[in-house]
Design a protein around this motif. Structure first.
Motif, PDB file in Angstrom:
ATOM      1  N   HIS A   1       0.788  -1.231   0.000  1.00  0.00           N
ATOM      2  CA  HIS A   1       0.000   0.000   0.000  1.00  0.00           C
ATOM      3  C   HIS A   1       0.823   1.285   0.000  1.00  0.00           C
ATOM      4  CE1 HIS A   1      -3.391  -2.596   0.698  1.00  0.00           C
ATOM      5  NE2 HIS A   1      -2.836  -3.060   1.799  1.00  0.00           N
ATOM      6  N   LEU A   2       2.108   1.213  -0.265  1.00  0.00           N
ATOM      7  CA  LEU A   2       2.950   2.415  -0.173  1.00  0.00           C
ATOM      8  C   LEU A   2       3.507   2.863  -1.531  1.00  0.00           C
ATOM      9  CD1 LEU A   2       4.841   1.613   3.136  1.00  0.00           C
ATOM     10  CD2 LEU A   2       3.028   3.297   2.790  1.00  0.00           C
ATOM     11  N   GLY A   3       2.821   2.547  -2.581  1.00  0.00           N
ATOM     12  CA  GLY A   3       3.293   2.856  -3.929  1.00  0.00           C
ATOM     13  C   GLY A   3       3.448   4.333  -4.243  1.00  0.00           C
ATOM     14  N   ARG A   4       2.744   5.212  -3.514  1.00  0.00           N
ATOM     15  CA  ARG A   4       2.846   6.657  -3.762  1.00  0.00           C
ATOM     16  C   ARG A   4       3.843   7.347  -2.837  1.00  0.00           C
ATOM     17  NH1 ARG A   4      -2.341   9.569  -3.175  1.00  0.00           N
ATOM     18  NH2 ARG A   4      -1.203  11.176  -4.302  1.00  0.00           N
ATOM     19  N   LEU A   5       4.397   6.627  -1.860  1.00  0.00           N
ATOM     20  CA  LEU A   5       5.268   7.219  -0.860  1.00  0.00           C
ATOM     21  C   LEU A   5       6.544   7.778  -1.488  1.00  0.00           C
ATOM     22  CD1 LEU A   5       5.250   7.523   2.272  1.00  0.00           C
ATOM     23  CD2 LEU A   5       6.802   5.565   2.320  1.00  0.00           C
ATOM     24  N   ARG A   6       6.814   9.073  -1.244  1.00  0.00           N
ATOM     25  CA  ARG A   6       7.998   9.734  -1.793  1.00  0.00           C
ATOM     26  C   ARG A   6       9.018  10.067  -0.719  1.00  0.00           C
ATOM     27  NH1 ARG A   6       7.871  11.886  -6.709  1.00  0.00           N
ATOM     28  NH2 ARG A   6       9.131  13.672  -6.123  1.00  0.00           N
ATOM     29  N   TRP A   7       8.575  10.287   0.522  1.00  0.00           N
ATOM     30  CA  TRP A   7       9.432  10.760   1.604  1.00  0.00           C
ATOM     31  C   TRP A   7       9.201   9.879   2.822  1.00  0.00           C
ATOM     32  CZ3 TRP A   7       9.432  12.530   6.569  1.00  0.00           C
ATOM     33  CH2 TRP A   7      10.421  13.427   6.956  1.00  0.00           C
ATOM     34  N   LEU A   8      10.283   9.331   3.393  1.00  0.00           N
ATOM     35  CA  LEU A   8      10.168   8.428   4.530  1.00  0.00           C
ATOM     36  C   LEU A   8      11.154   8.837   5.617  1.00  0.00           C
ATOM     37  CD1 LEU A   8       8.919   5.869   5.746  1.00  0.00           C
ATOM     38  CD2 LEU A   8      10.610   4.525   4.457  1.00  0.00           C
ATOM     39  N   GLY A   9      10.642   9.256   6.755  1.00  0.00           N
ATOM     40  CA  GLY A   9      11.480   9.672   7.877  1.00  0.00           C
ATOM     41  C   GLY A   9      11.712   8.518   8.834  1.00  0.00           C
ATOM     42  N   LEU A  10      12.961   8.068   8.919  1.00  0.00           N
ATOM     43  CA  LEU A  10      13.318   6.936   9.759  1.00  0.00           C
ATOM     44  C   LEU A  10      14.467   7.262  10.713  1.00  0.00           C
ATOM     45  CD1 LEU A  10      13.222   4.212   6.961  1.00  0.00           C
ATOM     46  CD2 LEU A  10      11.567   4.469   8.823  1.00  0.00           C
ATOM     47  N   ALA A  11      14.691   8.530  10.985  1.00  0.00           N
ATOM     48  CA  ALA A  11      15.798   8.916  11.865  1.00  0.00           C
ATOM     49  C   ALA A  11      15.555   8.390  13.271  1.00  0.00           C
ATOM     50  CB  ALA A  11      15.945  10.433  11.892  1.00  0.00           C
ATOM     51  N   GLY A  12      16.591   7.828  13.872  1.00  0.00           N
ATOM     52  CA  GLY A  12      16.504   7.363  15.236  1.00  0.00           C
ATOM     53  C   GLY A  12      15.494   6.264  15.477  1.00  0.00           C
ATOM     54  N   CYS A  13      15.360   5.356  14.517  1.00  0.00           N
ATOM     55  CA  CYS A  13      14.365   4.279  14.633  1.00  0.00           C
ATOM     56  C   CYS A  13      14.987   2.921  14.954  1.00  0.00           C
ATOM     57  CB  CYS A  13      13.562   4.174  13.337  1.00  0.00           C
ATOM     58  SG  CYS A  13      12.428   5.545  13.081  1.00  0.00           S
ATOM     59  N   GLY A  14      16.275   2.888  15.272  1.00  0.00           N
ATOM     60  CA  GLY A  14      16.924   1.618  15.584  1.00  0.00           C
ATOM     61  C   GLY A  14      17.129   0.729  14.380  1.00  0.00           C
ATOM     62  N   ILE A  15      17.333   1.346  13.219  1.00  0.00           N
ATOM     63  CA  ILE A  15      17.519   0.595  11.965  1.00  0.00           C
ATOM     64  C   ILE A  15      18.974   0.147  11.846  1.00  0.00           C
ATOM     65  CG2 ILE A  15      17.324   0.677   9.445  1.00  0.00           C
ATOM     66  CD1 ILE A  15      14.637   1.020  10.966  1.00  0.00           C
ATOM     67  N   GLY A  16      19.166  -1.123  11.538  1.00  0.00           N
ATOM     68  CA  GLY A  16      20.493  -1.676  11.315  1.00  0.00           C
ATOM     69  C   GLY A  16      20.669  -2.094   9.866  1.00  0.00           C
ATOM     70  N   ALA A  17      21.677  -2.913   9.629  1.00  0.00           N
ATOM     71  CA  ALA A  17      21.984  -3.352   8.267  1.00  0.00           C
ATOM     72  C   ALA A  17      20.838  -4.141   7.642  1.00  0.00           C
ATOM     73  CB  ALA A  17      23.264  -4.180   8.263  1.00  0.00           C
ATOM     74  N   ALA A  18      20.166  -4.978   8.417  1.00  0.00           N
ATOM     75  CA  ALA A  18      19.064  -5.784   7.868  1.00  0.00           C
ATOM     76  C   ALA A  18      17.887  -4.902   7.434  1.00  0.00           C
ATOM     77  CB  ALA A  18      18.591  -6.811   8.900  1.00  0.00           C
ATOM     78  N   GLY A  19      17.602  -3.867   8.177  1.00  0.00           N
ATOM     79  CA  GLY A  19      16.527  -2.951   7.805  1.00  0.00           C
ATOM     80  C   GLY A  19      16.874  -2.162   6.555  1.00  0.00           C
ATOM     81  N   ALA A  20      18.128  -1.700   6.479  1.00  0.00           N
ATOM     82  CA  ALA A  20      18.570  -0.968   5.290  1.00  0.00           C
ATOM     83  C   ALA A  20      18.503  -1.856   4.055  1.00  0.00           C
ATOM     84  CB  ALA A  20      19.984  -0.435   5.498  1.00  0.00           C
ATOM     85  N   GLU A  21      18.875  -3.102   4.229  1.00  0.00           N
ATOM     86  CA  GLU A  21      18.805  -4.076   3.127  1.00  0.00           C
ATOM     87  C   GLU A  21      17.353  -4.283   2.691  1.00  0.00           C
ATOM     88  OE1 GLU A  21      20.525  -6.968   0.518  1.00  0.00           O
ATOM     89  OE2 GLU A  21      21.698  -6.061   2.122  1.00  0.00           O
ATOM     90  N   ALA A  22      16.446  -4.398   3.650  1.00  0.00           N
ATOM     91  CA  ALA A  22      15.026  -4.575   3.330  1.00  0.00           C
ATOM     92  C   ALA A  22      14.485  -3.375   2.558  1.00  0.00           C
ATOM     93  CB  ALA A  22      14.215  -4.788   4.608  1.00  0.00           C
ATOM     94  N   LEU A  23      14.888  -2.178   2.966  1.00  0.00           N
ATOM     95  CA  LEU A  23      14.454  -0.964   2.269  1.00  0.00           C
ATOM     96  C   LEU A  23      14.975  -0.955   0.834  1.00  0.00           C
ATOM     97  CD1 LEU A  23      13.000   1.777   2.371  1.00  0.00           C
ATOM     98  CD2 LEU A  23      15.114   2.748   3.298  1.00  0.00           C
ATOM     99  N   ALA A  24      16.234  -1.306   0.660  1.00  0.00           N
ATOM    100  CA  ALA A  24      16.830  -1.332  -0.685  1.00  0.00           C
ATOM    101  C   ALA A  24      16.159  -2.386  -1.568  1.00  0.00           C
ATOM    102  CB  ALA A  24      18.330  -1.591  -0.592  1.00  0.00           C
ATOM    103  N   ALA A  25      15.816  -3.511  -0.979  1.00  0.00           N
ATOM    104  CA  ALA A  25      15.217  -4.606  -1.749  1.00  0.00           C
ATOM    105  C   ALA A  25      13.751  -4.354  -2.102  1.00  0.00           C
ATOM    106  CB  ALA A  25      15.335  -5.912  -0.967  1.00  0.00           C
ATOM    107  N   ALA A  26      13.134  -3.371  -1.457  1.00  0.00           N
ATOM    108  CA  ALA A  26      11.691  -3.136  -1.616  1.00  0.00           C
ATOM    109  C   ALA A  26      11.344  -2.151  -2.719  1.00  0.00           C
ATOM    110  CB  ALA A  26      11.112  -2.648  -0.298  1.00  0.00           C
ATOM    111  N   THR A  27      12.189  -1.999  -3.706  1.00  0.00           N
ATOM    112  CA  THR A  27      11.921  -1.005  -4.747  1.00  0.00           C
ATOM    113  C   THR A  27      10.617  -1.265  -5.480  1.00  0.00           C
ATOM    114  OG1 THR A  27      13.304  -2.236  -6.294  1.00  0.00           O
ATOM    115  CG2 THR A  27      14.349  -0.434  -5.092  1.00  0.00           C
ATOM    116  N   GLY A  28      10.197  -2.508  -5.594  1.00  0.00           N
ATOM    117  CA  GLY A  28       8.928  -2.822  -6.249  1.00  0.00           C
ATOM    118  C   GLY A  28       7.727  -2.292  -5.483  1.00  0.00           C
ATOM    119  N   ASN A  29       7.804  -2.303  -4.153  1.00  0.00           N
ATOM    120  CA  ASN A  29       6.708  -1.795  -3.329  1.00  0.00           C
ATOM    121  C   ASN A  29       6.782  -0.286  -3.118  1.00  0.00           C
ATOM    122  OD1 ASN A  29       5.710  -4.353  -3.029  1.00  0.00           O
ATOM    123  ND2 ASN A  29       6.432  -4.636  -0.950  1.00  0.00           N
TER     124      ASN A  29
END
Length: 132
Positions: free
Chosen positions: A36-64
Motif C-alpha cells: 500500500h505504499l506505492g505513492r510514498l515519496r518521503w520516509l522519515g526513519l531517523a533514530g528508529c533503531g535501523i540496522g543493516a538488515a533494515g537498510a537491506e530490506a528498504l533497498a530490496a523493496a523497490t517494487g513496493n
C-alpha cells in the motif's frame, strides 16, 4: 508494525515520518513489504533503531516503493546514506562520502533515488516532503 503496514489507507500517503519510533529492522521490513505504499515519496526513519538488515530490506523493496525519493536514515545503528558538508559557488558539494553499507547496497540493487549522494551533502538533508 505488521498490522499498520496492511492498512489500505496507506495508499494515499506521499510522506511518512516515523522519526524516533523504535521500529527496528523487523518493523521496517514489515513496513516496506506493504503493498500500500506505492505513492510514498518521503520516509522519515531517523533514530528508529535501523540496522543493516533494515537498510537491506528498504533497498530490496523497490517494487513496493517505486515513488520513494528520500529516506532519512540518520541516527540509526548503521550509516547508510551519504554524508557531507559545504557548497561551492557552483552549488556542488565540498565533501561527500558514501558509507560502505550504502556502497554495498548500490552495488547489489543498482541506483536507488533515496541513496543518491545528492541528498547527502545537504547539512540537514531534506526537511520537507514537498522538496522531493
Amino acid at each position: 508494525m505488521t498490522d499498520v503496514a496492511q492498512v489500505a489507507g496507506l495508499d494515499r500517503l506521499i510522506a511518512l515520518d516515523l522519526t524516533g519510533n523504535p521500529i527496528g529492522d523487523d518493523g521496517l521490513t514489515a513496513l516496506v513489504d506493504s503493498p500500500h505504499l506505492g505513492r510514498l515519496r518521503w520516509l522519515g526513519l531517523a533514530g528508529c533503531g535501523i540496522g543493516a538488515a533494515g537498510a537491506e530490506a528498504l533497498a530490496a523493496a523497490t517494487g513496493n516503493l517505486p515513488a520513494l525519493r528520500y529516506a532519512d536514515l540518520s541516527d540509526n545503528l548503521v550509516d547508510v546514506t551519504a554524508q557531507g558538508c559545504g557548497q561551492h559557488i557552483d552549488g556542488s558539494p565540498v565533501w561527500v562520502e558514501m558509507p560502505p553499507l550504502g556502497q554495498e547496497l548500490i552495488a547489489r540493487y543498482g541506483a536507488l533515488p533515496w541513496l543518491d549522494e545528492q541528498w547527502g551533502w545537504r547539512l540537514y538533508g531534506v526537511v520537507h516532503w514537498d522538496q522531493v
